[in-house]
Design an enzyme around this catalytic site. Structure first.
Site, PDB file in Angstrom:
ATOM      1  N   ASP A   1      85.320  48.602  -4.896  1.00  0.00           N
ATOM      2  CA  ASP A   1      84.839  47.756  -3.809  1.00  0.00           C
ATOM      3  C   ASP A   1      85.864  47.899  -2.694  1.00  0.00           C
ATOM      4  O   ASP A   1      87.016  47.447  -2.836  1.00  0.00           O
ATOM      5  CB  ASP A   1      84.738  46.301  -4.272  1.00  0.00           C
ATOM      6  CG  ASP A   1      84.357  45.325  -3.163  1.00  0.00           C
ATOM      7  OD1 ASP A   1      84.352  45.732  -1.977  1.00  0.00           O
ATOM      8  OD2 ASP A   1      84.084  44.152  -3.478  1.00  0.00           O
ATOM      9  N   VAL A   2      85.483  48.519  -1.587  1.00  0.00           N
ATOM     10  CA  VAL A   2      86.460  48.862  -0.550  1.00  0.00           C
ATOM     11  C   VAL A   2      87.018  47.651   0.177  1.00  0.00           C
ATOM     12  O   VAL A   2      87.981  47.767   0.938  1.00  0.00           O
ATOM     13  CB  VAL A   2      85.874  49.864   0.482  1.00  0.00           C
ATOM     14  CG1 VAL A   2      85.535  51.189  -0.177  1.00  0.00           C
ATOM     15  CG2 VAL A   2      84.673  49.270   1.213  1.00  0.00           C
TER      16      VAL A   2
ATOM     17  N   ASN B   1      84.174  56.752   3.710  1.00  0.00           N
ATOM     18  CA  ASN B   1      82.757  56.888   4.035  1.00  0.00           C
ATOM     19  C   ASN B   1      81.941  55.624   3.770  1.00  0.00           C
ATOM     20  O   ASN B   1      80.889  55.432   4.373  1.00  0.00           O
ATOM     21  CB  ASN B   1      82.172  58.051   3.220  1.00  0.00           C
ATOM     22  CG  ASN B   1      80.666  58.109   3.284  1.00  0.00           C
ATOM     23  OD1 ASN B   1      80.077  58.396   4.329  1.00  0.00           O
ATOM     24  ND2 ASN B   1      80.009  57.821   2.162  1.00  0.00           N
TER      25      ASN B   1
ATOM     26  N   TYR C   1      76.580  46.802  13.882  1.00  0.00           N
ATOM     27  CA  TYR C   1      76.954  48.088  13.280  1.00  0.00           C
ATOM     28  C   TYR C   1      77.701  48.947  14.296  1.00  0.00           C
ATOM     29  O   TYR C   1      78.746  49.531  13.979  1.00  0.00           O
ATOM     30  CB  TYR C   1      75.697  48.789  12.796  1.00  0.00           C
ATOM     31  CG  TYR C   1      75.934  50.136  12.150  1.00  0.00           C
ATOM     32  CD1 TYR C   1      76.535  50.232  10.901  1.00  0.00           C
ATOM     33  CD2 TYR C   1      75.532  51.315  12.777  1.00  0.00           C
ATOM     34  CE1 TYR C   1      76.737  51.470  10.291  1.00  0.00           C
ATOM     35  CE2 TYR C   1      75.731  52.557  12.179  1.00  0.00           C
ATOM     36  CZ  TYR C   1      76.336  52.619  10.938  1.00  0.00           C
ATOM     37  OH  TYR C   1      76.538  53.839  10.352  1.00  0.00           O
TER      38      TYR C   1
ATOM     39  N   LYS D   1      81.532  50.418  13.969  1.00  0.00           N
ATOM     40  CA  LYS D   1      81.807  51.845  13.992  1.00  0.00           C
ATOM     41  C   LYS D   1      82.675  52.233  15.188  1.00  0.00           C
ATOM     42  O   LYS D   1      83.450  53.196  15.122  1.00  0.00           O
ATOM     43  CB  LYS D   1      80.498  52.637  13.976  1.00  0.00           C
ATOM     44  CG  LYS D   1      79.785  52.571  12.625  1.00  0.00           C
ATOM     45  CD  LYS D   1      80.660  53.085  11.491  1.00  0.00           C
ATOM     46  CE  LYS D   1      79.942  53.167  10.166  1.00  0.00           C
ATOM     47  NZ  LYS D   1      80.773  53.747   9.087  1.00  0.00           N
TER      48      LYS D   1
ATOM     49  N   VAL E   1      70.902  60.601  10.031  1.00  0.00           N
ATOM     50  CA  VAL E   1      70.561  61.441   8.890  1.00  0.00           C
ATOM     51  C   VAL E   1      69.484  60.716   8.083  1.00  0.00           C
ATOM     52  O   VAL E   1      69.603  59.511   7.853  1.00  0.00           O
ATOM     53  CB  VAL E   1      71.797  61.691   7.998  1.00  0.00           C
ATOM     54  CG1 VAL E   1      71.460  62.653   6.873  1.00  0.00           C
ATOM     55  CG2 VAL E   1      72.960  62.216   8.834  1.00  0.00           C
TER      56      VAL E   1
END
Length: 262
Positions: free
Chosen positions: A60-61, A87, A156, A160, A191
């Site tokens: 869990d980052v 990532n 978001y 980022k 993507v």
């Protein structure tokens, strides 16, 4: 197959699927030993089983202690750590007038804090005297969302953009303190992974586009290359930033977006 990354030891967060799994496959094909890290244990273990020589660690980052353990495990299992790919990330689609504070906090925790903790523990391991101790490369995954104004992704986009700033400060700190760690980031275009498809569906549901296909068409229309990004496009760029071919590339954001964010 190539030997661009022969002998490199790589840790990739959010590695269970999507871009993370694609980058892991590309780096393994280029000769690296790869550790996938994710909260999705079953999916991550399956992804690692499908990549020659890859391994998996649960992470869990947002948890500092888990980061410390995951990096230590990687160094022991792979014999060192040369590359970290930050990532892991989430996207919550919302109009500004419908902002939910908890959604924004969650994006900040995973996208920004998670990246900061990755930098913290990568630096500690890679710097002289660290458990790996030979310098290396950190690749942060930002987004074209950091460079364009696209509706319903304000939170978001903000996170980022934060990843971009973190990258540049981290590169300067590493250089000034003699860590020998290059830090760069990628700006992937849209993507059609689970996250990308989700964005198209949700922006159309908000009435911004007539359909998910129309949302995708709007992205393609903004992209000089005339198509969506593919996982391999991003993965190849990550291999480049992990390799000696980018040895004098440091503190930059590399767009891999077909020109969308120009």
């Amino acid at each position: 197959m190539s030997d661009q990354l022969a002998g490199r030891r790589v840790l990739i967060t959010g590695g269970a699927r999507g871009l993370g799994a694609g980058m892991a496959s590309a780096m393994a094909a280029a000769g690296a030993s790869v550790m996938l890290a994710d909260v999705l244990k079953d999916v991550g273990e399956q992804a690692a089983a499908e990549i020659p020589g890859a391994r998996f660690v649960e992470l869990d980052v947002t948890d500092d202690a888990q980061w410390e353990a995951a990096v230590a495990h990687t160094v022991t299992a792979l014999g060192g750590l040369d590359v970290l790919v930050n990532n892991a990330g989430i996207e919550v689609t919302s109009l500004l007038v419908d902002t939910e504070p908890d959604d924004v906090r969650r994006m900040l925790e995973i996208n920004v804090l998670g990246t900061m903790l990755g930098l913290k523990h990568a630096f500690r391991a890679m710097r002289p005297g660290g458990a790996a101790g030979h310098g290396g490369s950190v690749i942060n995954i930002s987004s074209v969302a950091a460079t364009i104004a696209f509706p319903a992704i304000a939170g978001y986009s903000a996170t980022k953009s934060g990843v971009d700033r973190l990258t540049r400060v981290a590169a300067m700190e590493s250089g000034k303190l003699g860590y020998g760690v290059r830090v760069n980031c990628l700006y992937p275009g849209l993507v059609p992974t689970d996250m990308g498809v989700k964005l198209a569906v949700e922006t159309s549901a908000l009435g911004l586009f007539e359909s998910p296909d129309a949302a995708v068409g709007a992205v393609v229309e903004l992209t000089p290359s005339g198509r969506l990004a593919e996982v391999s496009d991003i993965a190849d760029a990550a291999v480049f930033l992990a390799s000696d071919a980018s040895r004098f590339v440091n503190g930059v954001g590399l767009p891999v977006d077909g020109g969308m964010g120009m």
